[in-house]
Design a protein around this motif. Sequence first.
Motif, PDB file in Angstrom:
ATOM      1  N   CYS A  34      -6.790 -56.710 -57.330  1.00  0.00           N
ATOM      2  CA  CYS A  34      -7.288 -55.996 -56.140  1.00  0.00           C
ATOM      3  C   CYS A  34      -6.665 -56.562 -54.867  1.00  0.00           C
ATOM      4  O   CYS A  34      -6.223 -55.795 -53.997  1.00  0.00           O
ATOM      5  CB  CYS A  34      -8.812 -56.053 -56.073  1.00  0.00           C
ATOM      6  SG  CYS A  34      -9.623 -54.908 -57.187  1.00  0.00           S
ATOM      7  N   PHE A  35      -6.610 -57.886 -54.748  1.00  0.00           N
ATOM      8  CA  PHE A  35      -6.003 -58.483 -53.559  1.00  0.00           C
ATOM      9  C   PHE A  35      -4.501 -58.204 -53.509  1.00  0.00           C
ATOM     10  O   PHE A  35      -3.960 -57.879 -52.458  1.00  0.00           O
ATOM     11  CB  PHE A  35      -6.271 -59.982 -53.504  1.00  0.00           C
ATOM     12  CG  PHE A  35      -7.656 -60.352 -53.044  1.00  0.00           C
ATOM     13  CD1 PHE A  35      -8.405 -59.510 -52.245  1.00  0.00           C
ATOM     14  CD2 PHE A  35      -8.213 -61.562 -53.403  1.00  0.00           C
ATOM     15  CE1 PHE A  35      -9.673 -59.853 -51.813  1.00  0.00           C
ATOM     16  CE2 PHE A  35      -9.490 -61.928 -52.972  1.00  0.00           C
ATOM     17  CZ  PHE A  35     -10.215 -61.062 -52.176  1.00  0.00           C
ATOM     18  N   THR A  36      -3.829 -58.319 -54.645  1.00  0.00           N
ATOM     19  CA  THR A  36      -2.382 -58.096 -54.675  1.00  0.00           C
ATOM     20  C   THR A  36      -2.043 -56.641 -54.339  1.00  0.00           C
ATOM     21  O   THR A  36      -1.197 -56.373 -53.476  1.00  0.00           O
ATOM     22  CB  THR A  36      -1.808 -58.483 -56.052  1.00  0.00           C
ATOM     23  OG1 THR A  36      -2.062 -59.886 -56.264  1.00  0.00           O
ATOM     24  CG2 THR A  36      -0.320 -58.226 -56.118  1.00  0.00           C
ATOM     25  N   LEU A  37      -2.702 -55.701 -55.001  1.00  0.00           N
ATOM     26  CA  LEU A  37      -2.457 -54.285 -54.706  1.00  0.00           C
ATOM     27  C   LEU A  37      -2.901 -53.944 -53.289  1.00  0.00           C
ATOM     28  O   LEU A  37      -2.248 -53.152 -52.602  1.00  0.00           O
ATOM     29  CB  LEU A  37      -3.176 -53.391 -55.720  1.00  0.00           C
ATOM     30  CG  LEU A  37      -2.609 -53.412 -57.129  1.00  0.00           C
ATOM     31  CD1 LEU A  37      -3.515 -52.641 -58.084  1.00  0.00           C
ATOM     32  CD2 LEU A  37      -1.199 -52.847 -57.152  1.00  0.00           C
ATOM     33  N   ILE A  59      -2.147 -44.060 -47.716  1.00  0.00           N
ATOM     34  CA  ILE A  59      -2.041 -45.234 -48.587  1.00  0.00           C
ATOM     35  C   ILE A  59      -2.715 -46.451 -47.953  1.00  0.00           C
ATOM     36  O   ILE A  59      -3.312 -47.277 -48.647  1.00  0.00           O
ATOM     37  CB  ILE A  59      -0.564 -45.512 -48.931  1.00  0.00           C
ATOM     38  CG1 ILE A  59      -0.040 -44.367 -49.793  1.00  0.00           C
ATOM     39  CG2 ILE A  59      -0.395 -46.851 -49.626  1.00  0.00           C
ATOM     40  CD1 ILE A  59       1.427 -44.423 -50.100  1.00  0.00           C
ATOM     41  N   THR A  60      -2.660 -46.556 -46.627  1.00  0.00           N
ATOM     42  CA  THR A  60      -3.235 -47.704 -45.930  1.00  0.00           C
ATOM     43  C   THR A  60      -4.723 -47.886 -46.243  1.00  0.00           C
ATOM     44  O   THR A  60      -5.144 -48.982 -46.632  1.00  0.00           O
ATOM     45  CB  THR A  60      -2.994 -47.601 -44.410  1.00  0.00           C
ATOM     46  OG1 THR A  60      -1.597 -47.416 -44.177  1.00  0.00           O
ATOM     47  CG2 THR A  60      -3.466 -48.847 -43.691  1.00  0.00           C
ATOM     48  N   PRO A  61      -5.562 -46.835 -46.109  1.00  0.00           N
ATOM     49  CA  PRO A  61      -6.979 -47.045 -46.425  1.00  0.00           C
ATOM     50  C   PRO A  61      -7.242 -47.317 -47.913  1.00  0.00           C
ATOM     51  O   PRO A  61      -8.211 -48.010 -48.249  1.00  0.00           O
ATOM     52  CB  PRO A  61      -7.662 -45.761 -45.969  1.00  0.00           C
ATOM     53  CG  PRO A  61      -6.594 -44.774 -45.721  1.00  0.00           C
ATOM     54  CD  PRO A  61      -5.323 -45.520 -45.529  1.00  0.00           C
ATOM     55  N   VAL A  86     -11.361 -54.669 -50.072  1.00  0.00           N
ATOM     56  CA  VAL A  86     -12.832 -54.727 -50.058  1.00  0.00           C
ATOM     57  C   VAL A  86     -13.368 -54.920 -51.474  1.00  0.00           C
ATOM     58  O   VAL A  86     -14.265 -55.747 -51.706  1.00  0.00           O
ATOM     59  CB  VAL A  86     -13.423 -53.448 -49.414  1.00  0.00           C
ATOM     60  CG1 VAL A  86     -14.923 -53.380 -49.607  1.00  0.00           C
ATOM     61  CG2 VAL A  86     -13.072 -53.390 -47.938  1.00  0.00           C
ATOM     62  N   ILE A  87     -12.830 -54.179 -52.425  1.00  0.00           N
ATOM     63  CA  ILE A  87     -13.274 -54.319 -53.815  1.00  0.00           C
ATOM     64  C   ILE A  87     -12.991 -55.729 -54.327  1.00  0.00           C
ATOM     65  O   ILE A  87     -13.808 -56.324 -55.035  1.00  0.00           O
ATOM     66  CB  ILE A  87     -12.614 -53.250 -54.711  1.00  0.00           C
ATOM     67  CG1 ILE A  87     -13.139 -51.859 -54.344  1.00  0.00           C
ATOM     68  CG2 ILE A  87     -12.870 -53.540 -56.192  1.00  0.00           C
ATOM     69  CD1 ILE A  87     -12.369 -50.707 -54.975  1.00  0.00           C
ATOM     70  N   GLY A  88     -11.836 -56.293 -53.943  1.00  0.00           N
ATOM     71  CA  GLY A  88     -11.526 -57.668 -54.338  1.00  0.00           C
ATOM     72  C   GLY A  88     -12.567 -58.651 -53.841  1.00  0.00           C
ATOM     73  O   GLY A  88     -13.013 -59.526 -54.582  1.00  0.00           O
ATOM     74  N   LEU A 138     -15.240 -60.785 -56.080  1.00  0.00           N
ATOM     75  CA  LEU A 138     -15.340 -62.232 -55.908  1.00  0.00           C
ATOM     76  C   LEU A 138     -16.798 -62.657 -55.763  1.00  0.00           C
ATOM     77  O   LEU A 138     -17.229 -63.640 -56.363  1.00  0.00           O
ATOM     78  CB  LEU A 138     -14.516 -62.686 -54.701  1.00  0.00           C
ATOM     79  CG  LEU A 138     -14.467 -64.183 -54.435  1.00  0.00           C
ATOM     80  CD1 LEU A 138     -13.910 -64.942 -55.620  1.00  0.00           C
ATOM     81  CD2 LEU A 138     -13.632 -64.455 -53.185  1.00  0.00           C
ATOM     82  N   ILE A 139     -17.563 -61.894 -54.969  1.00  0.00           N
ATOM     83  CA  ILE A 139     -18.998 -62.179 -54.825  1.00  0.00           C
ATOM     84  C   ILE A 139     -19.694 -62.093 -56.175  1.00  0.00           C
ATOM     85  O   ILE A 139     -20.477 -62.978 -56.543  1.00  0.00           O
ATOM     86  CB  ILE A 139     -19.637 -61.199 -53.807  1.00  0.00           C
ATOM     87  CG1 ILE A 139     -19.099 -61.478 -52.405  1.00  0.00           C
ATOM     88  CG2 ILE A 139     -21.165 -61.307 -53.841  1.00  0.00           C
ATOM     89  CD1 ILE A 139     -19.418 -60.388 -51.401  1.00  0.00           C
ATOM     90  N   ILE A 140     -19.392 -61.047 -56.919  1.00  0.00           N
ATOM     91  CA  ILE A 140     -20.016 -60.866 -58.237  1.00  0.00           C
ATOM     92  C   ILE A 140     -19.656 -62.041 -59.157  1.00  0.00           C
ATOM     93  O   ILE A 140     -20.511 -62.550 -59.882  1.00  0.00           O
ATOM     94  CB  ILE A 140     -19.594 -59.522 -58.868  1.00  0.00           C
ATOM     95  CG1 ILE A 140     -20.253 -58.370 -58.113  1.00  0.00           C
ATOM     96  CG2 ILE A 140     -19.955 -59.460 -60.347  1.00  0.00           C
ATOM     97  CD1 ILE A 140     -19.762 -57.001 -58.522  1.00  0.00           C
ATOM     98  N   ASN A 141     -18.374 -62.450 -59.117  1.00  0.00           N
ATOM     99  CA  ASN A 141     -17.949 -63.573 -59.960  1.00  0.00           C
ATOM    100  C   ASN A 141     -18.667 -64.865 -59.607  1.00  0.00           C
ATOM    101  O   ASN A 141     -18.893 -65.706 -60.469  1.00  0.00           O
ATOM    102  CB  ASN A 141     -16.435 -63.787 -59.848  1.00  0.00           C
ATOM    103  CG  ASN A 141     -15.654 -62.727 -60.573  1.00  0.00           C
ATOM    104  OD1 ASN A 141     -16.003 -62.319 -61.667  1.00  0.00           O
ATOM    105  ND2 ASN A 141     -14.593 -62.261 -59.957  1.00  0.00           N
TER     106      ASN A 141
END
Length: 122
Positions: free
Chosen positions: A71-74, A102-104, A111-113, A117-120
């Motif tokens: 998610c962070f990389t993409l 593509i930007t949003p 945001v999903i990343g 991370l919070i879930i992890n």
Amino acid sequence: MTQQIIITTAAVFGMLSVIFGAFGAHAFKKILSKEQLKSFETGVKYQMYHAITLLILGFNLKNITPAVYWCFTLGILLFSFSIYGLVLSDAKEKKLRFLGPITPIGGLFLVIGWFLLIINLW
């Protein structure tokens, strides 16, 4: 995802953000409007923020899953690099409009990343 891949990805994104930031501060300052330069700098900042985040997570593998990494990389690729493309193509008066949506999508991946991370962590 191995520690070496995560840290290498972070280092490449960090290095590129420094290079792009230098171009923005020097070479592009002469060809970009203030508004375009501000947009370009936004891409650089978000790229660096997330490169640093990946670097920290790479040294603390228990808090990162492949989904967070991807998610962070993409997100960086889609968000920051689409901004670079939009700004530079606009400066040459040949704006690549297809990059606008593509930007949003890239921002959503970032945001999903963070959400993953919070879930992890919990």
